[in-house]
Design an enzyme around this catalytic site. Structure first.
Site, PDB file in Angstrom:
ATOM      1  N   LEU A  75      10.816 -20.978  -3.177  1.00  0.00           N
ATOM      2  CA  LEU A  75       9.741 -20.084  -2.721  1.00  0.00           C
ATOM      3  C   LEU A  75       8.499 -20.192  -3.616  1.00  0.00           C
ATOM      4  O   LEU A  75       8.617 -20.202  -4.842  1.00  0.00           O
ATOM      5  CB  LEU A  75      10.257 -18.636  -2.764  1.00  0.00           C
ATOM      6  CG  LEU A  75       9.244 -17.545  -2.406  1.00  0.00           C
ATOM      7  CD1 LEU A  75       8.993 -17.542  -0.897  1.00  0.00           C
ATOM      8  CD2 LEU A  75       9.744 -16.164  -2.845  1.00  0.00           C
ATOM      9  N   ASP A 107       0.830  -1.206   0.000  1.00  0.00           N
ATOM     10  CA  ASP A 107       0.000   0.000   0.000  1.00  0.00           C
ATOM     11  C   ASP A 107       0.867   1.259   0.000  1.00  0.00           C
ATOM     12  O   ASP A 107       1.971   1.257   0.546  1.00  0.00           O
ATOM     13  CB  ASP A 107      -0.913  -0.021   1.239  1.00  0.00           C
ATOM     14  CG  ASP A 107      -2.108   0.907   1.089  1.00  0.00           C
ATOM     15  OD1 ASP A 107      -2.298   1.476  -0.008  1.00  0.00           O
ATOM     16  OD2 ASP A 107      -2.850   1.064   2.071  1.00  0.00           O
ATOM     17  N   HIS A 112       3.110   3.003  -8.904  1.00  0.00           N
ATOM     18  CA  HIS A 112       3.000   1.548  -9.076  1.00  0.00           C
ATOM     19  C   HIS A 112       4.276   1.003  -9.733  1.00  0.00           C
ATOM     20  O   HIS A 112       4.764  -0.069  -9.358  1.00  0.00           O
ATOM     21  CB  HIS A 112       1.772   1.196  -9.914  1.00  0.00           C
ATOM     22  CG  HIS A 112       0.474   1.621  -9.302  1.00  0.00           C
ATOM     23  ND1 HIS A 112       0.170   1.368  -7.974  1.00  0.00           N
ATOM     24  CD2 HIS A 112      -0.607   2.292  -9.806  1.00  0.00           C
ATOM     25  CE1 HIS A 112      -1.038   1.851  -7.701  1.00  0.00           C
ATOM     26  NE2 HIS A 112      -1.521   2.424  -8.796  1.00  0.00           N
TER      27      HIS A 112
HETATM   28  C1  FPP Z   1      -1.871   0.073  -3.410  1.00  0.00           C
HETATM   29  O1  FPP Z   1      -1.412   1.400  -3.424  1.00  0.00           O
HETATM   30  C2  FPP Z   1      -1.218  -0.703  -4.468  1.00  0.00           C
HETATM   31  C3  FPP Z   1      -1.860  -1.253  -5.525  1.00  0.00           C
HETATM   32  C4  FPP Z   1      -3.323  -1.113  -5.721  1.00  0.00           C
HETATM   33  C5  FPP Z   1      -1.134  -1.973  -6.590  1.00  0.00           C
HETATM   34  C6  FPP Z   1       0.100  -2.754  -6.227  1.00  0.00           C
HETATM   35  C7  FPP Z   1       0.800  -3.137  -7.466  1.00  0.00           C
HETATM   36  C8  FPP Z   1       2.144  -3.105  -7.688  1.00  0.00           C
HETATM   37  C9  FPP Z   1       3.111  -2.814  -6.653  1.00  0.00           C
HETATM   38  C10 FPP Z   1       2.738  -3.346  -9.043  1.00  0.00           C
HETATM   39  C11 FPP Z   1       2.413  -4.592  -9.772  1.00  0.00           C
HETATM   40  C12 FPP Z   1       2.621  -5.849  -9.007  1.00  0.00           C
HETATM   41  C13 FPP Z   1       3.386  -6.913  -9.395  1.00  0.00           C
HETATM   42  C14 FPP Z   1       3.355  -8.145  -8.596  1.00  0.00           C
HETATM   43  C15 FPP Z   1       4.292  -6.891 -10.556  1.00  0.00           C
HETATM   44  P1  FPP Z   1      -2.462   2.597  -3.622  1.00  0.00           P
HETATM   45  O2  FPP Z   1      -2.470   2.962  -5.060  1.00  0.00           O
HETATM   46  O3  FPP Z   1      -3.794   2.213  -3.067  1.00  0.00           O
HETATM   47  O4  FPP Z   1      -1.775   3.708  -2.758  1.00  0.00           O
HETATM   48  P2  FPP Z   1      -2.473   4.942  -1.992  1.00  0.00           P
HETATM   49  O5  FPP Z   1      -3.277   4.334  -0.875  1.00  0.00           O
HETATM   50  O6  FPP Z   1      -1.309   5.733  -1.503  1.00  0.00           O
HETATM   51  O7  FPP Z   1      -3.319   5.669  -2.995  1.00  0.00           O
END
Ligand code: FPP
Length: 257
Positions: free
Chosen positions: A148, A37, A54
């Site tokens: 893993l 997050d 991201h």
């Molecule tokens: C939450 O942060 C994160 C996500 C919804 C996406 C997570 C995805 C990745 C890290 C990249 C792709 C993954 C892989 C496995 C290659 P948010 O956008 O909700 O953050 P905020 O709460 O600060 O808005």
């Protein structure tokens, strides 16, 4: 005030090494789950598009997967895209799908080299075809790996997973002409985590303290570890920190010590 001698500075790498030296490897968590997050906040703080947060988060995925394998964890489950994430702007959803695809394309060789077995959890059949195909390709290419288990929750929701499993359980029983005979063990074999132990430790970044519909059935006795660190800043030392404290947790599973 005298300047601190560079020789006395503790680098993050040295701090990680010190933490790792303290880890009792026989008492490590077997399965660690992570709610990644804070990508959006990371990007906003730098006046960047959310997609760039991201993209930076993918580096954290790489480092964390490598670290989990090096620590000898059996399973690492990352929450990458929830059923609810479709409500985000189309361009952010597209950026996330592209990142997943690109990660799998670039990393499959590395996963094989490190004996990491990839699996996607969630309603994978509802993902765009190109993502589905890449998921299938990486899953097949790493199926023989015995190190893993890397699980990525994509189009995943804990309640939907439970409902899907219950429906499938009942459907099979009815097809076989018997009354559905439910117990926890048999039921968990219908979840997308079938074959995996329940997570011992759940990490959530960015200071939030919610489960957010992640692994609801599987997290009944999971220990939580949270950090203010935003996901794109999360590195192996943070994983080590989370894991170092784990042996001190006293898990009673509702019983007495
Ligand atoms: C939450 O942060 C994160 C996500 C919804 C996406 C997570 C995805 C990745 C890290 C990249 C792709 C993954 C892989 C496995 C290659 P948010 O956008 O909700 O953050 P905020 O709460 O600060 O808005």
């Amino acid at each position: 005030m005298p300047a601190i001698s560079p020789a006395l500075e503790v680098t993050p790498e040295a701090a990680t090494a010190a933490l790792l030296a303290r880890i009792d490897r026989t008492r490590l968590p077997v399965h660690v789950a992570v709610i990644m997050d804070g990508n959006g906040r990371w990007a906003e703080a730098r006046r960047l598009e959310r997609g760039e947060g991201h993209a930076a988060g993918v580096e954290s995925v790489r480092d964390t997967v490598e670290a989990a394998a090096a620590l000898g964890l059996s399973a690492l489950t990352l929450f990458a895209f929830s059923l609810e994430n479709w409500r985000r702007p189309a361009e952010e959803v597209e950026a996330l799908m592209d990142l997943v695809k690109r990660y799998l394309k670039l990393e499959t060789g590395n996963l094989i080299a490190n004996s990491i077995r990839f699996r996607a959890l969630g309603r994978v059949h509802e993902l765009p075809r190109d993502v589905r195909e890449m998921v299938a390709e990486t899953s097949a290419a790493t199926a023989h790996c015995t190190g893993l288990a890397m699980n990525v929750a994509l189009n995943y929701g804990g309640r939907a997973e439970i409902v899907d499993a219950a429906r499938e359980f009942a459907r099979r029983a009815l097809a076989e002409g018997r009354v559905p005979d439910l117990d926890e063990g048999a039921f968990s074999e219908h979840l997308s985590t079938r074959g995996l132990p329940d997570p011992d430790l759940l990490i959530r970044t960015s200071g939030e303290m919610r489960l957010s519909n992640f692994l609801l059935f599987q997290s009944a006795y999971t220990e939580f570890w949270t950090t203010e660190t935003l996901w794109p800043d999360f590195r192996r030392r943070h994983l080590s920190e989370a894991v170092v404290g784990f042996p001190r947790r006293i898990r009673r599973y509702g019983g007495l010590r």
